[in-house]
Design an enzyme around this catalytic site. Sequence first.
Site, PDB file in Angstrom:
ATOM      1  N   LYS A  15       0.996  -1.034   0.200  1.00  0.00           N
ATOM      2  CA  LYS A  15      -0.132  -0.108  -0.142  1.00  0.00           C
ATOM      3  C   LYS A  15       0.960   1.377  -0.103  1.00  0.00           C
ATOM      4  CE  LYS A  15      -3.506  -2.668   0.099  1.00  0.00           C
ATOM      5  NZ  LYS A  15      -2.842  -4.042  -0.087  1.00  0.00           N
TER       6      LYS A  15
ATOM      7  N   GLU B 125      -3.278   7.572   7.525  1.00  0.00           N
ATOM      8  CA  GLU B 125      -3.672   8.626   7.091  1.00  0.00           C
ATOM      9  C   GLU B 125      -4.642   9.074   7.371  1.00  0.00           C
ATOM     10  OE1 GLU B 125      -4.249   6.345   2.821  1.00  0.00           O
ATOM     11  OE2 GLU B 125      -5.678   5.432   3.678  1.00  0.00           O
TER      12      GLU B 125
ATOM     13  N   HIS C  92     -16.009  -5.895   4.244  1.00  0.00           N
ATOM     14  CA  HIS C  92     -15.018  -6.651   2.613  1.00  0.00           C
ATOM     15  C   HIS C  92     -15.352  -7.068   1.976  1.00  0.00           C
ATOM     16  CE1 HIS C  92     -12.977  -2.950   5.249  1.00  0.00           C
ATOM     17  NE2 HIS C  92     -12.688  -4.141   6.381  1.00  0.00           N
TER      18      HIS C  92
ATOM     19  N   ARG D  82      -6.440  -7.969 -11.294  1.00  0.00           N
ATOM     20  CA  ARG D  82      -7.368  -9.210 -11.776  1.00  0.00           C
ATOM     21  C   ARG D  82      -8.642  -8.101 -12.373  1.00  0.00           C
ATOM     22  NH1 ARG D  82      -7.983  -8.891  -6.706  1.00  0.00           N
ATOM     23  NH2 ARG D  82     -10.321  -8.663  -6.492  1.00  0.00           N
TER      24      ARG D  82
HETATM   25  C1  MV4 Z   1     -10.397   3.596   4.681  1.00  0.00           C
HETATM   26  C2  MV4 Z   1     -11.091   3.636   4.749  1.00  0.00           C
HETATM   27  C3  MV4 Z   1     -11.778   5.480   5.135  1.00  0.00           C
HETATM   28  N1  MV4 Z   1     -10.484   6.631   5.522  1.00  0.00           N
HETATM   29  N2  MV4 Z   1      -9.265   4.529   4.377  1.00  0.00           N
HETATM   30  C4  MV4 Z   1     -11.525  -1.072   3.846  1.00  0.00           C
HETATM   31  C5  MV4 Z   1     -10.453  -2.010   2.716  1.00  0.00           C
HETATM   32  C6  MV4 Z   1      -9.307  -1.415   2.966  1.00  0.00           C
HETATM   33  N3  MV4 Z   1      -8.288  -1.664   1.365  1.00  0.00           N
HETATM   34  C7  MV4 Z   1      -8.880   0.005   2.616  1.00  0.00           C
HETATM   35  N4  MV4 Z   1     -10.396   0.194   3.400  1.00  0.00           N
HETATM   36  C8  MV4 Z   1     -11.036   1.290   3.574  1.00  0.00           C
HETATM   37  N5  MV4 Z   1      -9.866   2.418   3.789  1.00  0.00           N
HETATM   38  C9  MV4 Z   1      -9.397   6.089   4.700  1.00  0.00           C
HETATM   39  N6  MV4 Z   1      -8.367   6.933   4.728  1.00  0.00           N
HETATM   40  C10 MV4 Z   1     -12.481   3.221   4.589  1.00  0.00           C
HETATM   41  C11 MV4 Z   1     -12.407   1.561   4.177  1.00  0.00           C
HETATM   42  C12 MV4 Z   1     -13.406   1.289   4.867  1.00  0.00           C
HETATM   43  C13 MV4 Z   1     -13.728   0.196   2.791  1.00  0.00           C
HETATM   44  C14 MV4 Z   1     -13.576   0.808   1.925  1.00  0.00           C
HETATM   45  C15 MV4 Z   1     -13.704   0.347   0.544  1.00  0.00           C
HETATM   46  C16 MV4 Z   1     -14.756  -0.273   0.850  1.00  0.00           C
HETATM   47  C17 MV4 Z   1     -15.635  -0.704   1.896  1.00  0.00           C
HETATM   48  C18 MV4 Z   1     -15.450  -0.236   2.975  1.00  0.00           C
HETATM   49  C19 MV4 Z   1     -15.882  -0.750   4.305  1.00  0.00           C
HETATM   50  C20 MV4 Z   1     -14.733   0.016   5.774  1.00  0.00           C
HETATM   51  C21 MV4 Z   1     -14.103   0.771   5.467  1.00  0.00           C
END
Ligand code: MV4
Length: 409
Positions: free
Chosen positions: A63, A147, A182, A238
């Site tokens: 990441k 972040e 997720h 993918r």
């Molecule tokens: C975040 C976020 C809010 N703010 N980053 C969830 C999966 C991971 N790869 C990154 N995710 C998130 N990152 C910041 N700075 C909220 C999530 C997140 C989320 C993102 C996409 C789809 C569903 C989600 C469910 C909960 C939290």
Amino acid sequence: PSPAKSYLNIEKIIDIALESGADAIHPGYGFLAENPKFGEACEKNGIKLIGPTGDVIHQMGDKITSKALMKKAGVPVIEGTPEGVSDIEEAKEIARQIGYPVIVKASAGGGGIGMRAVYEEDELVRAIESTQSVASTNFGDSTVFIEKYLEKPRHIEFQLLADEHGNVIHVADRECSIQRRHQKLLEEAPSPIMTEELRAEMGASAVKAAEYIGYTSAGTVEFLYDNGQYYFLEMNTRIQVEHPITELVTNTDLIKEQIKIANGDELSYEQKDIQVSGHAIECRINAEDPLNDFAPNPGKITGYRSPGGPGVRLDSGVYMNYTIPTFYDSMISKLVTWGRTRDDSIARMKRALSEYIILGVKTTIPFHKAILRNPNFISGDLNTHFIDQYKNGIESEMVNVIAEDLENV
Ligand code: MV4
């Protein structure tokens, strides 16, 4: 068939490919798609893997690396630390600068494992330590970064196609905010908030991202969208489960394009050929009990009727008397509808779900019926916490749906 004996047995798959004279393998969207061992095995045996190169898969898996690359490419990223944090005082200072809430994320993280939101400085040290520990255990890499935490963003992603001649296009957007732990459950294309202007802007960012890293094949750039702003989140190297909704609204064949790209051909489409027409929805039908925390519910299908009719596509792996094994992912089919408008697509999905009968195992069908009746879903008011936010309403609607279904038997 246990996983070790079938689709995850790399040696066996290579043997079958060599025996049959196949010169390429499509890895699907499961564990093989981003598995470096599988890529190496294919290469060693002179078999082309239909997908991006191992290099970009590796780069986008980290990441911190992927975020730094995207920032350099000029793609908007969420404000945060450019590198891993280890010094607690430094972390506190950075979090103060960003402003709470912040989120601590594992650089090697994925699938929602290894991240924690922090609302005040008192919680920061514990969040860093616990995320480091989770990351170390799960990914063998304890690097974490910080972040700004977006509290209720939408998940909007862009489909990409890139050939080996430097042509890169985007194939429009998907809204994937309806997720639980997720795991996506329902996706739609386009996003209910999308405009031609925003699509052009976000699409151009997604293309820039792919061009910058020399991406080839089909891929997806995920964005978080919050308060009129969008930010790069991750890149999926993918083809994804939800690609059919894109195919239906853009009249494309993404798998055919992937095969052509792997063959060294140029893309069949230019950017101007990609026009969004109508609206598509995908409901993932899983053998899970949506009223019991989506617990997997494998077993034998003792009754089966599939839906059909105009605007209905069913990508299915099951049939009457089929036994869903315990070993695999619980997704058994994908029900996809197309309509001229979002409302038409919803109406067709409701009809298709009402026709769809699966007996013997519990499925996510009642969940989807309940979502499609939810006023906030109908109005397109979505965010990544939608299911948690409306949990009680969705559950009581599921109870109603199941009772109504029993009356109609
Ligand atoms: C975040 C976020 C809010 N703010 N980053 C969830 C999966 C991971 N790869 C990154 N995710 C998130 N990152 C910041 N700075 C909220 C999530 C997140 C989320 C993102 C996409 C789809 C569903 C989600 C469910 C909960 C939290």
